[in-house]
Enzyme design. Structure first.
Site, PDB file in Angstrom:
ATOM      1  N   PHE A 128      -1.774  50.937  20.716  1.00  0.00           N
ATOM      2  CA  PHE A 128      -0.970  51.000  21.932  1.00  0.00           C
ATOM      3  C   PHE A 128       0.484  51.343  21.591  1.00  0.00           C
ATOM      4  CE2 PHE A 128       1.738  48.888  25.155  1.00  0.00           C
ATOM      5  CZ  PHE A 128       1.417  49.720  26.209  1.00  0.00           C
ATOM      6  N   GLN A 129       1.030  52.297  22.279  1.00  0.00           N
ATOM      7  CA  GLN A 129       2.400  52.788  22.063  1.00  0.00           C
ATOM      8  C   GLN A 129       2.638  53.216  20.611  1.00  0.00           C
ATOM      9  OE1 GLN A 129       5.144  49.942  23.915  1.00  0.00           O
ATOM     10  NE2 GLN A 129       4.991  51.108  25.815  1.00  0.00           N
ATOM     11  N   LYS A 178       6.468  46.603  13.172  1.00  0.00           N
ATOM     12  CA  LYS A 178       6.723  45.279  13.729  1.00  0.00           C
ATOM     13  C   LYS A 178       6.568  44.177  12.683  1.00  0.00           C
ATOM     14  CE  LYS A 178       5.956  42.718  18.001  1.00  0.00           C
ATOM     15  NZ  LYS A 178       5.254  42.683  19.301  1.00  0.00           N
TER      16      LYS A 178
END
Lengths: 577, 202
Positions: A128-129, A178
């Site tokens: 996702f993204q 992240k």
């Protein structure tokens, strides 16, 4: 008191466990970053979490779109001379930066963009993204790097700032996964970078080339200086002025160079290029020695290359070796930082005054005044012109304001006629020609030069491309004067359609919203004028208004910007009508 | 400086010394694709110095285009140095492998002579197929295709070109200069100005 507040927070002691996000913020703080333009999102949340209570005085400006964020970063960098810093999340956040990166690369603007990225173990899984941000941004960055391990962050950030601000400046993008933002590691301090072995930002100046350049200049009868943004990027305005004043050589500027020498300096003969002044374009093909300083012979400056300054010996001062001989073959390359090369050259050039030669420029200027300028700046009847708006603005600002422009007719008019007393006062998208640049860039410019008046001059096309940044103005309370020159057309395209496409006005009659109402919705005061009698008062109101103000001026619909060097023509074929 | 560089296209061997950096291959390749220039051959290998990579790129272009490309490559942060040379200035080789059916080749060809004449050798000999290898210039590896075609050539592959610059004294000394914060006046970076049309250097 104030200085104490601005002081960077103390760095954590060696071996303190900190997260990648904290390491990033400490890096920014050591690098002197005071303002970040950004927009949070999933993959950059740990960084935003660390920013939430990061000590010190680092401001974060929440923009309304990442493109607005990066243009604001550019405006900040151009106004302040410092590195602009931009945060965006992964995927769409990062891809929204592309236009600004391309713009900053071609206009040599120092930026460090931090993008969040999905967890390292998800890379390549179409998470996702997730977008291949390193791949996508490679052709539009000076350097980019993906961090997947927090321990890399201090060194990578130090490199990023060094690369962005040195040599020919440019945008750098650091993509941080992240997990690296979250990862705790024993901090080993932050060391600023001043050397990368494969990167030579500053060449060694070769005296013999300076000597050869000086000989050419001293023997020249009709020397002509062209300068670009390089003079400002090198912070060499003073050195440049001393060189000109000793050598007595008339000098003209590219739009990126505007303001490095005050508009009213006697040796400033005007603007080069497609919509530049008459004299500088014609004289390019008359001079005997052409001295190009910190400019890159863009096609909008040179027109047809095989008929460009063929009679002249060319001296090219540039810091980027790839620019030398790229478009125009040089007789003497002076490769180096003009902050160093100009004083050396000034020492060797003879003190002269080229009175007769300079007078020729004045003759051409008079012709241009008679054919174009008087009517554009001082019309007495008919609808308002863009030129008269800029002229009246000049009278009120006295040339003290920073003028940020968008792209199109109003840009050419503003750049041609705006009076600039100071360097770093003209902020425009020169190389890429990015519509939508001005509004966010003006926001950034104000943060970069808080004590100066910032006027964003924008067309009715460009303003609608990034109009959402009115929200940024509303929330941050930044004081930006927005001057919309509305001709109810995509004017430059319309001009070309008129001149080169038999007036087939294909999709250029753009409608506008009621800008004053839109501004009001954002809590910004505004006014719209369509009568000459109201113009001066409206401009005054805009400038004197405490805080941001939007002024729409309805100007004549089908005005053309002249002079013009039609595409594919030589600079000496410049048309006055 | 010569006023006019040769305007005809010819093969140029571009040698690039670089740091080991993920994404650099892409950054270099984009310099060509942006200008719609086809890369005829690309080889990345270690160099004489540990940790420094060496790209060998072959393109067919004019000297002017090649020199501009070389500067654009050298401008990349992780690129240490770029040279470009015509075929006359380099020693170059390409390697090729040929797979042929063993029964036919053994029965119909004079294998020993074929190998000798083509500077080839057998790498693998199996009951079902044999793999030959040769190294040389394009004509030579092309020629062996022609020779083997009648014997039922099954597969052919040729490697990228590798090239050694005749006039180069290696990169060790230059790298030491690069590692200094303030390189000396005789450094590397002024070769461009010493002989600006021959070699571009930073």
């Amino acid at each position: 008191m104030l200085t104490q507040e601005k002081q960077a927070p103390a760095l954590p002691e060696t071996d303190t466990m900190i997260s990648g996000s904290q390491a990033l913020l400490h890096a920014l703080s050591v690098e002197g970053v005071d303002t970040i333009f950004g927009y949070p999102g999933g993959a950059i949340m740990p960084i935003y979490d660390a920013l939430f209570d990061f000590p010190g005085n680092m401001k974060h400006v929440l923009v309304r779109h990442e493109q607005g964020g990066i243009h604001a970063g550019q405006g900040y960098a151009r106004a302040s001379g410092k590195v602009g810093v931009v945060f965006a999340t992964s995927g769409p956040g990062a891809t929204n930066l592309i236009t600004g990166l391309a713009d900053a690369l071609i206009d040599s603007t120092p930026l460090v963009c931090i993008t969040g990225q999905v967890f390292a173990h998800l890379l390549g899984t179409d998470a996702f993204q997730e977008a291949d941000v390193i791949g996508i941004t490679t052709p539009v960055t000076k350097w980019n790097y993906q961090v997947t391990d927090a321990t890399e962050i201090p060194e990578v950030l130090a490199k990023a700032f060094h690369i962005a601000r040195t040599g020919r400046p440019g945008p750098v993008l650091i993509d941080i996964t992240k997990n690296a933002q979250l990862q705790k590691f024993p901090f080993q301090g932050y060391k600023r970078c001043d050397h990368i072995r494969s990167y030579r930002p500053k060449p060694i100046v070769r005296k013999e080339y300076i000597e050869r350049a000086a000989e050419l200049i001293n023997s020249a009868k009709k020397p002509f200086v062209l300068w670009g943004q390089g003079v400002m990027l090198g912070a060499a305005e003073q050195e440049f002025r001393e060189f000109l004043e000793k050598s007595g050589i008339p000098a003209a500027w590219t739009i990126m160079g505007a303001g490095a020498l005050p508009s009213d300096h006697p040796l400033n003969v005007g603007m080069l290029g497609m919509h530049g002044n008459y004299g500088p374009n014609v004289m390019t093909n008359e001079c005997d020695v052409l001295i190009a300083i910190g400019m890159r012979f863009d096609d909008r400056v040179t027109g047809r290359l095989d008929k460009y300054a063929k009679q002249a010996k060319i001296i090219h001062l540039d810091i980027d070796p790839a620019e030398i001989d790229k478009n125009v073959k040089t007789t003497v390359p002076v490769w180096g930082d003009c902050k160093e090369t100009l004083p050396l050259l000034t020492q060797l050039v003879e003190k002269k005054q080229h009175t007769e030669w300079l007078a020729k420029f004045q003759e051409f200027e008079q012709q241009e005044i008679d054919a174009v300028i008087r009517e554009e700046l001082f019309p007495t009847s008919g609808e308002m012109t863009m030129g008269e708006v800029i002229q009246q603005l000049n009278e009120l600002t006295k040339g003290e304001a920073i003028i940020v422009t968008d792209v199109g007719q109003h840009q050419m008019v503003a750049c041609r006629y705006a009076k600039l007393n100071h360097t770093r006062s003209n902020i425009t998208s020169g190389g890429l020609g990015t519509m939508g640049f001005a509004l966010p860039a003006a926001i950034g410019a104000k943060f970069g030069a808080e004590d100066r008046t910032v006027v964003a001059v924008i067309g009715d096309g460009g303003v609608q491309m990034t109009i959402q940044e009115l929200g940024t103005i509303m929330q941050s309370g930044v004081d930006v004067k927005i001057l919309i020159l509305n001709n109810q057309f995509l004017g430059m395209v319309r001009q070309w359609q008129e001149l080169f496409h038999e007036r087939r006005y294909s999709f250029v009659d753009i409608q506008s919203p009621d800008y004053v109402t839109v501004a009001k919705g954002y809590g910004i005061s505004g006014r719209s004028v369509n009568q000459r009698a109201d113009l001066n008062d409206a401009l005054k109101e805009m400038l004197e208004h405490p805080g941001s103000f939007l002024l729409e001026v309805m100007v004549t619909k089908e005005n053309n910007v002249f002079p013009m060097v039609p595409q594919g023509c030589s600079v000496s074929e410049i048309r006055l009508k | 400086m010569p006023e006019q560089a040769p305007i005809e296209k010819q093969e140029y061997n571009i040698t690039v010394y670089t740091e080991n950096h993920v994404g650099l291959l892409n950054r270099i390749a984009m310099i060509f694709t942006r200008r719609k220039i086809n890369i005829d051959s690309l080889n990345v290998s270690p160099s004489e110095i540990e940790g420094i990579h060496r790209f060998n790129i072959v393109i067919n272009e004019t000297e002017e285009v090649v020199s501009k490309i070389a500067r654009q490559i050298e401008k990349q942060v992780e690129v240490l140095k770029v040279y470009f040379n015509t075929n006359e200035d380099v020693i170059w080789q390409e390697m090729a492998l040929y797979k042929v059916p063993t029964d036919i080749i053994a029965e119909k060809a004079k294998v020993e002579r074929l190998l000798r004449e083509n500077g080839a050798r057998a790498v693998v000999i199996r009951k079902d197929y044999t793999v030959f290898e040769t190294t040389g210039h394009r004509e030579e590896t092309d020629n062996l295709i022609k020779v083997l075609q009648p014997f039922g050539l099954i597969e052919f592959v040729r490697s990228a070109r590798i090239a050694i610059i005749k006039g180069s004294d290696g990169f060790n000394r230059k790298l030491r200069e690069f590692e200094r914060a303030e390189p000396g006046q005789d450094a590397i970076e002024n070769e461009f100005l010493n002989s600006r049309d021959n070699v571009f250097s930073m």
